[in-house]
Write a protein that holds these residues in place. Structure first.
Motif, PDB file in Angstrom:
ATOM      1  N   TYR A 230       0.830  -1.201   0.000  1.00  0.00           N
ATOM      2  CA  TYR A 230       0.000   0.000   0.000  1.00  0.00           C
ATOM      3  C   TYR A 230       0.866   1.254   0.000  1.00  0.00           C
ATOM      4  O   TYR A 230       0.503   2.258  -0.616  1.00  0.00           O
ATOM      5  CB  TYR A 230      -0.951  -0.005   1.200  1.00  0.00           C
ATOM      6  CG  TYR A 230      -2.197  -0.853   0.988  1.00  0.00           C
ATOM      7  CD1 TYR A 230      -2.127  -2.065   0.307  1.00  0.00           C
ATOM      8  CD2 TYR A 230      -3.434  -0.457   1.474  1.00  0.00           C
ATOM      9  CE1 TYR A 230      -3.256  -2.840   0.118  1.00  0.00           C
ATOM     10  CE2 TYR A 230      -4.571  -1.228   1.292  1.00  0.00           C
ATOM     11  CZ  TYR A 230      -4.478  -2.423   0.612  1.00  0.00           C
ATOM     12  OH  TYR A 230      -5.599  -3.188   0.415  1.00  0.00           O
ATOM     13  N   ASP A 231       2.006   1.223   0.693  1.00  0.00           N
ATOM     14  CA  ASP A 231       2.956   2.345   0.595  1.00  0.00           C
ATOM     15  C   ASP A 231       3.282   2.620  -0.866  1.00  0.00           C
ATOM     16  O   ASP A 231       3.262   3.766  -1.325  1.00  0.00           O
ATOM     17  CB  ASP A 231       4.267   2.007   1.332  1.00  0.00           C
ATOM     18  CG  ASP A 231       4.116   1.883   2.829  1.00  0.00           C
ATOM     19  OD1 ASP A 231       3.123   2.385   3.381  1.00  0.00           O
ATOM     20  OD2 ASP A 231       5.009   1.283   3.455  1.00  0.00           O
ATOM     21  N   PHE A 232       3.602   1.555  -1.565  1.00  0.00           N
ATOM     22  CA  PHE A 232       4.015   1.636  -2.967  1.00  0.00           C
ATOM     23  C   PHE A 232       2.882   2.154  -3.845  1.00  0.00           C
ATOM     24  O   PHE A 232       3.052   3.097  -4.629  1.00  0.00           O
ATOM     25  CB  PHE A 232       4.467   0.249  -3.415  1.00  0.00           C
ATOM     26  CG  PHE A 232       4.915   0.153  -4.843  1.00  0.00           C
ATOM     27  CD1 PHE A 232       5.892   0.992  -5.356  1.00  0.00           C
ATOM     28  CD2 PHE A 232       4.390  -0.832  -5.683  1.00  0.00           C
ATOM     29  CE1 PHE A 232       6.318   0.889  -6.670  1.00  0.00           C
ATOM     30  CE2 PHE A 232       4.813  -0.947  -6.993  1.00  0.00           C
ATOM     31  CZ  PHE A 232       5.771  -0.085  -7.489  1.00  0.00           C
ATOM     32  N   PHE A 233       1.697   1.574  -3.708  1.00  0.00           N
ATOM     33  CA  PHE A 233       0.566   1.963  -4.549  1.00  0.00           C
ATOM     34  C   PHE A 233       0.143   3.410  -4.290  1.00  0.00           C
ATOM     35  O   PHE A 233      -0.193   4.140  -5.221  1.00  0.00           O
ATOM     36  CB  PHE A 233      -0.620   1.035  -4.308  1.00  0.00           C
ATOM     37  CG  PHE A 233      -0.440  -0.375  -4.828  1.00  0.00           C
ATOM     38  CD1 PHE A 233       0.532  -0.663  -5.775  1.00  0.00           C
ATOM     39  CD2 PHE A 233      -1.239  -1.409  -4.369  1.00  0.00           C
ATOM     40  CE1 PHE A 233       0.703  -1.955  -6.258  1.00  0.00           C
ATOM     41  CE2 PHE A 233      -1.085  -2.705  -4.853  1.00  0.00           C
ATOM     42  CZ  PHE A 233      -0.107  -2.971  -5.801  1.00  0.00           C
ATOM     43  N   LEU A 234       0.133   3.835  -3.042  1.00  0.00           N
ATOM     44  CA  LEU A 234      -0.293   5.188  -2.725  1.00  0.00           C
ATOM     45  C   LEU A 234       0.661   6.242  -3.282  1.00  0.00           C
ATOM     46  O   LEU A 234       0.263   7.385  -3.520  1.00  0.00           O
ATOM     47  CB  LEU A 234      -0.422   5.367  -1.205  1.00  0.00           C
ATOM     48  CG  LEU A 234      -1.600   4.648  -0.549  1.00  0.00           C
ATOM     49  CD1 LEU A 234      -1.496   4.749   0.966  1.00  0.00           C
ATOM     50  CD2 LEU A 234      -2.928   5.217  -1.022  1.00  0.00           C
ATOM     51  N   ALA A 235       1.902   5.848  -3.501  1.00  0.00           N
ATOM     52  CA  ALA A 235       2.899   6.783  -4.022  1.00  0.00           C
ATOM     53  C   ALA A 235       2.940   6.795  -5.544  1.00  0.00           C
ATOM     54  O   ALA A 235       3.684   7.591  -6.124  1.00  0.00           O
ATOM     55  CB  ALA A 235       4.282   6.423  -3.473  1.00  0.00           C
ATOM     56  N   CYS A 236       2.140   5.937  -6.179  1.00  0.00           N
ATOM     57  CA  CYS A 236       2.269   5.736  -7.623  1.00  0.00           C
ATOM     58  C   CYS A 236       0.953   5.987  -8.359  1.00  0.00           C
ATOM     59  O   CYS A 236      -0.067   6.340  -7.777  1.00  0.00           O
ATOM     60  CB  CYS A 236       2.756   4.312  -7.900  1.00  0.00           C
ATOM     61  SG  CYS A 236       4.439   3.990  -7.310  1.00  0.00           S
ATOM     62  N   HIS A 237       1.016   5.747  -9.651  1.00  0.00           N
ATOM     63  CA  HIS A 237      -0.119   5.872 -10.558  1.00  0.00           C
ATOM     64  C   HIS A 237      -1.182   4.828 -10.208  1.00  0.00           C
ATOM     65  O   HIS A 237      -0.852   3.727  -9.745  1.00  0.00           O
ATOM     66  CB  HIS A 237       0.406   5.647 -11.985  1.00  0.00           C
ATOM     67  CG  HIS A 237      -0.558   5.929 -13.082  1.00  0.00           C
ATOM     68  ND1 HIS A 237      -1.575   5.070 -13.394  1.00  0.00           N
ATOM     69  CD2 HIS A 237      -0.651   6.960 -13.960  1.00  0.00           C
ATOM     70  CE1 HIS A 237      -2.259   5.555 -14.416  1.00  0.00           C
ATOM     71  NE2 HIS A 237      -1.715   6.707 -14.781  1.00  0.00           N
ATOM     72  N   PRO A 238      -2.479   5.142 -10.412  1.00  0.00           N
ATOM     73  CA  PRO A 238      -3.528   4.179 -10.083  1.00  0.00           C
ATOM     74  C   PRO A 238      -3.417   2.837 -10.797  1.00  0.00           C
ATOM     75  O   PRO A 238      -4.005   1.849 -10.344  1.00  0.00           O
ATOM     76  CB  PRO A 238      -4.814   4.907 -10.503  1.00  0.00           C
ATOM     77  CG  PRO A 238      -4.485   6.341 -10.408  1.00  0.00           C
ATOM     78  CD  PRO A 238      -3.049   6.452 -10.808  1.00  0.00           C
TER      79      PRO A 238
END
Length: 368
Positions: A230-238
């Motif tokens: 989730y850290d990774f996804f929240l920092a990136c493109h949808p």
């Protein structure tokens, strides 16, 4: 009650402790900057180990989602359950979510959190009638509840639902199907043989549906892996969950899979894969327009952070981690023919494509 992450995320020793202390210091330096250094926070969330602890996540996740923690909504009330068309389905799904809670948690504590989970979901749906509940949504919400507690989780989930998850919450699954259509073109770039086999076997992409709409929360047994992702996804493109889905079949360490997914996004950005996804409604999805996270400067955009990380990788590591690609009659092949390595050519193409096609869609404002 927020769940506290184990302090070491599976890595031990003095070397880890020193790196962790340095990373924590960099995170707090970014948080204390004026203005807050969102680009640095994205780099920290993407880089190895992610945000390290739930205490830090409670500070950084709101910045990544542009949530004002000084103006949090009041706690949802039980009156939301009255005459609510989604209540019975939400109740059934939450009752089935026992394994999403920490092993050994006292029953009364877990039951209290399940009640909070129901209230958060109904609150978000009530305030946003354009959103439609789907089975699996609770798997995402419970992660935010366990990390951030009920009040902060409510604000985070509402912003996430109206942005990253918006396409999953449409009245129909048309946009979700469109997003799934990106999976096979990405797999084709990662492993053409696997792609061709899946195509000939007519496997389709439905197998990845639960991965996508729960952000893998439904299938990962280790909570540390869930929050790291989730850290990774929240920092990136949808669309990053789709890129991660494409690398899962590789037998690699967890952090390597995350790194590989980020590299794939840089090498083969959504703008390059949209033609192969071949959906007429591409421009209508949140994932394709990505106007949700138009940040205050170009340097803070998630794609810029990923490209910078890709460029800073040591050249030797680039060569060992280059992704084999299938020969194609497009500009990417022409770059390779001109003598560039696969990794360098793809990175250069990503920068050019983002600059020429993606960037003009941004109006450089936060959450219009």
């Amino acid at each position: 009650m927020a769940r506290r992450s184990p302090p070491r995320n599976g890595v031990g020793g003095h070397d880890f402790d020193s790196k962790k202390k340095r990373k924590v210091a960099e995170i707090y330096q970014a948080l204390n900057s004026d203005p807050i250094d969102v680009a640095a926070l994205r780099r920290m969330a993407i880089s190895k180990g992610g945000l390290l602890t739930d205490e830090i996540r409670c500070k950084v996740w709101p910045k990544l989602l542009s949530v004002n923690t000084d103006d949090l909504p009041p706690l949802p009330g039980k009156e939301l359950r009255e005459d609510n068309k989604d209540y019975q389905q939400v109740l059934l799904d939450v009752r089935r979510s026992l394994r999403r809670f920490p092993p050994g948690m006292p029953d009364d504590q877990r039951e209290g959190l399940q009640e909070d989970l129901i209230d958060i979901i109904l609150h978000v749906l009530k305030r946003n009638p354009q959103l439609h509940y789907y089975q699996g949504y609770h798997d995402i919400v419970v992660t935010f509840l366990l990390v951030a507690g009920d009040r902060l989780a409510t604000a985070l989930v509402e912003k996430l639902s109206t942005h990253h998850l918006r396409d999953f919450m449409d009245p129909t699954m048309d946009n979700t199907k469109h997003i799934l259509n990106y999976l096979m073109p990405i797999i084709d770039q990662v492993n053409p043989e696997v792609h061709d086999f899946m195509q000939s076997a007519e496997v389709g992409t439905i197998f990845a549906l639960s991965w996508l709409i729960t952000w893998f929360g439904h299938v990962l047994a280790d909570f540390r892996h869930v929050v790291r992702l989730y850290d990774f996804f929240l920092a990136c493109h949808p669309l990053m969950p789709i890129y991660f889905a494409a690398v899962i079949p590789q037998d690699l360490p967890y952090e390597t899979l995350i790194s590989r997914a980020g590299d794939l996004f840089v090498q083969f950005p959504p703008s390059e894969l949209a033609r192969e996804a071949a959906q007429q409604q591409a421009e209508r999805t949140a994932a394709s327009t990505f106007k949700d996270f138009e940040l205050a400067s170009v340097q803070q955009r998630p794609d810029t952070v990923l490209r910078q990380r890709f460029r800073e990788r040591p050249r030797g590591e680039e060569r060992t981690k280059s992704i084999s690609t299938k020969p194609r009659t497009n500009r990417f092949v022409k770059l390779v023919v001109m003598g560039l390595t696969v990794a360098l050519g793809a990175a250069a193409l990503a920068v050019v494509k983002s600059a020429l096609e993606w960037a003009p869609k941004f109006e450089l404002q936060i959450f219009p």
